[in-house]
Motif scaffolding. Structure first.
Motif, short mmCIF file in Angstrom:
data_model
loop_
_atom_site.label_atom_id
_atom_site.label_comp_id
_atom_site.label_asym_id
_atom_site.label_seq_id
_atom_site.Cartn_x
_atom_site.Cartn_y
_atom_site.Cartn_z
N ALA A 23 12.36 -2.44 7.27
CA ALA A 23 11.01 -2.27 7.80
C ALA A 23 11.09 -2.17 9.32
O ALA A 23 12.04 -2.67 9.94
CB ALA A 23 10.12 -3.44 7.39
N ALA A 24 10.09 -1.55 9.91
CA ALA A 24 10.07 -1.41 11.36
C ALA A 24 8.65 -1.16 11.83
O ALA A 24 7.80 -0.66 11.09
CB ALA A 24 10.98 -0.27 11.81
N ARG A 25 8.40 -1.52 13.09
CA ARG A 25 7.13 -1.25 13.76
C ARG A 25 7.43 -0.55 15.07
O ARG A 25 8.28 -1.01 15.85
CB ARG A 25 6.35 -2.54 14.00
CG ARG A 25 4.98 -2.33 14.66
CD ARG A 25 4.29 -3.65 14.91
NE ARG A 25 3.94 -4.32 13.65
CZ ARG A 25 2.78 -4.16 13.03
NH1 ARG A 25 1.85 -3.35 13.55
NH2 ARG A 25 2.53 -4.80 11.92
N THR A 26 6.75 0.57 15.33
CA THR A 26 6.99 1.32 16.54
C THR A 26 5.95 1.00 17.60
O THR A 26 4.90 0.41 17.31
CB THR A 26 6.96 2.83 16.24
OG1 THR A 26 5.63 3.21 15.87
CG2 THR A 26 7.92 3.18 15.10
N ASP A 27 6.23 1.40 18.83
CA ASP A 27 5.29 1.16 19.92
C ASP A 27 3.98 1.94 19.74
O ASP A 27 2.96 1.57 20.31
CB ASP A 27 5.93 1.56 21.25
CG ASP A 27 7.10 0.66 21.62
OD1 ASP A 27 7.15 -0.47 21.10
OD2 ASP A 27 7.97 1.09 22.41
N SER A 28 4.01 2.99 18.94
CA SER A 28 2.80 3.79 18.72
C SER A 28 1.80 3.10 17.81
O SER A 28 0.67 3.57 17.66
CB SER A 28 3.19 5.14 18.11
OG SER A 28 3.70 4.96 16.80
#
Length: 768
Positions: free
Chosen positions: A196-201
């Motif tokens: 899983a990941a979360r981006t700055d956008s």
């Protein structure tokens, strides 16, 4: 209909806010804490709650997702073996024969399955690696939840990524099993992974998968009962002696009603392979607005085998026919050891939009659609080994069966200063769900790979539309009054049944419509800085599900019939509770009373052949009891925690015009006493040691309480189980765990034999 028009008007008039089937928003749940570090009573959740976080779940052995609920107060899970797809939930006022009283949600999406008699929540859609917490709510005291909340509501939350995350685990479980003449080791394996990941956008995603290969122990035993099974225990006659085959291997005991029983072999030994894939996508549109979508896919490939204990004079296995053993004679049915296979694929879609303001109005919309894409259950009518070569049988299909839900909800949260000056926290919502049943049984000339003529079918739909409102009014700093009202409209349609004879049934049922109103009231008083007293009253209306209305089965030995005219269960519940938190200690005591009219129950008439099981209403069942839940931290030494729950229950039938003999009898599968004790020790950051002990008295399993020998296959026995777990983070990102379930190997039965001692080990990698 008028209700639908009113609902649309309400949806247009208020800011939209939601949760599938009323799962509370983040603002509502923010004060729900685990026992031992509880916050003050949440004004928007008048129900008492219990919770476990992912860190606390490290203290116990988790193989399947349903294991997360086994140590919650007044809760039991009928998990019969590793990989069981029918792990039903039971609570303080209902048993595992009443699955309609258990609501289970995954991230706000309903996974409760009300499509079949023993269909449990779809735990398979939960990824063990992703579980962040589980919360349990008790009783119909909140207007947010539908009538199924008259029992227990479980909310499973999966973790959202804060950055880049990856984890994987490998588990191995081995059970040593010994019962009758079966003595085997059964091994189950599981691999689970997640990235899983979360981006700055503001975009985030989570991809998880799980594969398990599980071997179950016998779920039943081919048997014959004196006085119940035709011809059982007959003395061989001159004319029949020649036909009866002399065998060895018949075992004798007594069944749950103390009747003589002969056991011929083990049945229902399930080997299943299951795969689950979950994809979650989310996007933060702004600091106060977010959207999310979910796609889940699950596949199961199951093969059920059997084992005969019977041997002829030459030592060859005997699977069917007329057999004799000394002075006793029995007929082993041709299908007593018939194998089966099942191939099924399910998928779930879900979408959520919500706002996240810390105060003022919030809104959310949730929609979900669950479909059984393919489900073919193939059953032979001949025993092994002939059936392994083919032969006649049936194929049961549920393709197209499923459910969908839609909900909008709006909430108003005052600021802390306003809330303390007589202001109100509000909830308004619109909910709709629909369940669709398509159950078709076809004949097969080769049960493994073809289908020919129609044998039976069952169809139907149910739809529930609800409007609800709830107001949490903090009258002053010490008093909180929560009021709520839920208005529901229930509809059933397209119901029909057919099965070939004899007897022959071909019915089409007219549509029905029922409305119900469920008021709620809860008053909480902060008596001192560390003591809160609460009185809650609530009515819950649990409408009959599509299975209870329209489903059925017909085999050579039994017929199960539903009732399209069932009345809804109506629960009038009262709970008086007091809780105190001081230092590292916390305790809650609750007196509860559930008065249910028109309880829905399946009742079997074994005096006829084939036996007939009917779904019917029982006029009134009263359940009263006391529940204690407590926890304490750092007992004697830092890092050593204790907790537990004690529940005493009296559940009795008060009225039943259809069966007056049942009046005064205890209700089914509700133990009079149950206790849970948990201990954990964290000597440092690397080690976690956990122990859990569960004990429950033996409840009754028959309407007239005539099962006086519960400690045997077919009975519902007491439970006494100790589990141990040790977990060690031996290197950065790496963790190894080992545990033992049922350390003392104490036997237990819920009709089926429950798991015996098993050893489990797990290797886990986590990058967080």
């Amino acid at each position: 209909m008028q209700l639908h028009r009113i609902a649309l008007a309400v949806a247009a008039a208020f800011p939209l806010s939601v949760l599938a089937q009323g799962i509370a928003t983040e603002a509502q749940l923010k004060t729900v804490q685990v026992a031992g570090s509880r916050a003050p009573l949440d004004p928007n959740l008048p129900s008492n709650t219990a919770s476990k976080t992912a860190e606390q779940l490290r203290e116990q052995n988790i193989y399947n997702p349903e294991d997360i609920a086994v140590n919650l107060p007044s809760t039991s899970v009928r998990k019969r073996y590793m990989g069981d797809r029918n792990a039903n939930v039971a609570g303080r006022s209902y048993g595992t024969l009443q699955p309609g009283r258990a609501l289970v949600y995954l991230d706000g999406y309903l996974i409760s399955n009300f499509l079949g008699r023993f269909d449990a929540p779809r735990w398979n859609m939960v990824n063990v690696e992703a579980i962040e917490r589980v919360d349990a709510l008790y009783g119909p005291f909140s207007a947010i939840y539908p009538g199924n909340s008259i029992g227990t509501t479980l909310i499973v939350t999966e973790r959202k990524p804060k950055g880049l995350e990856a984890s994987a685990s490998i588990k191995l479980n081995q059970q040593g099993f010994n019962e009758y003449a079966t003595s085997e080791n059964y091994t189950s394996k599981q691999f689970s992974g997640r990235i899983a990941a979360r981006t700055d956008s503001g975009l985030w995603y989570a991809l998880s998968m799980q594969h398990q290969n599980s071997q179950g122990h016998p779920m039943g035993y081919a048997n014959a009962v004196r006085g119940s099974t035709a011809g059982a225990f007959a003395t061989p006659t001159v004319s029949s002696t020649a036909a009866a085959k002399a065998v060895t291997g018949i075992l004798y005991d007594r069944d749950a009603q103390s009747r003589d029983r002969a056991v011929f072999g083990a049945t229902g030994i399930d080997h299943n392979k299951q795969d689950t894939v979950n994809i979650r996508l989310g996007y933060e549109i702004s600091a106060t607005q977010e959207i999310e979508a979910r796609v889940s896919w699950w596949h199961d490939d199951s093969t059920v085998r059997n084992t005969t204990y019977l041997r002829d004079a030459a030592g060859n296995p005997v699977w069917s026919g007329l057999v004799k053993d000394g002075s006793r004679q029995f007929t082993v049915a041709a299908d007593a050891f018939a194998p089966s296979q099942r191939d099924e694929t399910h998928r779930q879609l879900g979408a959520t939009w919500k706002t996240k303001n810390t105060k003022g109005w919030n809104a959310s919309v949730v929609a979900t659609d669950y479909q059984i894409v393919n489900d073919a259950a193939r059953q032979a009518t001949l025993a092994q080994p002939l059936a392994d070569l083919g032969g006649a049988g049936t194929v049961t299909r549920r393709d197209g069966t499923g459910w969908n839900t839609f909900e909008v909800q709006t909430t108003y949260t005052p600021s802390e200063s306003d809330f303390g000056n007589g202001r109100h926290a509000l909830v308004f919502g619109l909910h709709r769900n629909q369940y669709k049943l398509e159950n078709v049984v076809n004949n097969a000339t080769d049960w493994r790979n073809n289908e020919t003529t129609l044998n039976q079918n069952y169809y139907g739909k149910t739809t529930i539309t609800a409007l609800y409102a709830q107001d949490a009014w903090k009258i002053n700093p010490d008093w909180m009054l929560t009021t709520g009202l839920r208005f529901e409209n229930f509809e059933s349609a397209d119901g029909s049944q057919f099965f070939a004879g004899p007897p022959v049934a071909a019915n089409a049922f007219p549509s029905r419509s029922i409305t119900a109103t469920s008021p709620k009231l809860s008053l909480a008083w902060a008596a001192t800085d560390d003591i809160t007293v609460k009185t809650s009253l609530g009515r819950g209306v649990r409408f009959p599900n599509v299975d209870e209305l329209f489903n059925g089965t017909k085999t050579g030995a039994s017929i199960t019939t539903s009732d399209p005219n069932l009345r809804p269960e109506v629960s009038d519940s009262v709970e008086l509770s007091a809780e105190r938190e001081w230092g590292t200690h916390w305790i809650r005591a609750s007196l509860f009373r559930d008065d249910v009219t028109d309880t829905i129950l399946r009742q079997t008439d074994a005096t006829v052949t084939p036996t007939v099981t009917r779904v019917s209403n029982v006029d009134r069942v009263l359940t009263q009891g006391l529940e204690l839940v407590w926890s304490t931290r750092d007992v004697g030494v830092k890092g050593f925690d204790l907790g537990g729950s004690f529940t005493w229950t009296d559940a009795e039938v008060k009225a039943n015009a259809a069966n007056p003999a049942q009046v005064g009898k205890k209700w089914l599968r509700i133990p009079a006493q149950r206790y849970t004790l948990q201990a954990s020790y964290r000597p440092n950051a690397a080690w976690v040691l956990g122990a859990a002990y569960r004990w429950a008295s033996s409840p009754f399993n028959t309407e007239l309480n005539i099962d006086n020998n519960p400690d045997t296959f077919g009975g519902v026995s007491s439970v006494s189980q100790l589990d141990l777990k040790a977990s060690w983070k031996f290197a950065k990102h790496w963790e190894w765990g080992v545990g033992i379930n049922n350390v003392a190997n104490r036997p237990a039965w819920q009709s089926h034999t429950m798991p015996q001692r098993s050893v489990q080990t797990e290797l886990r990698y986590s990058l967080l």
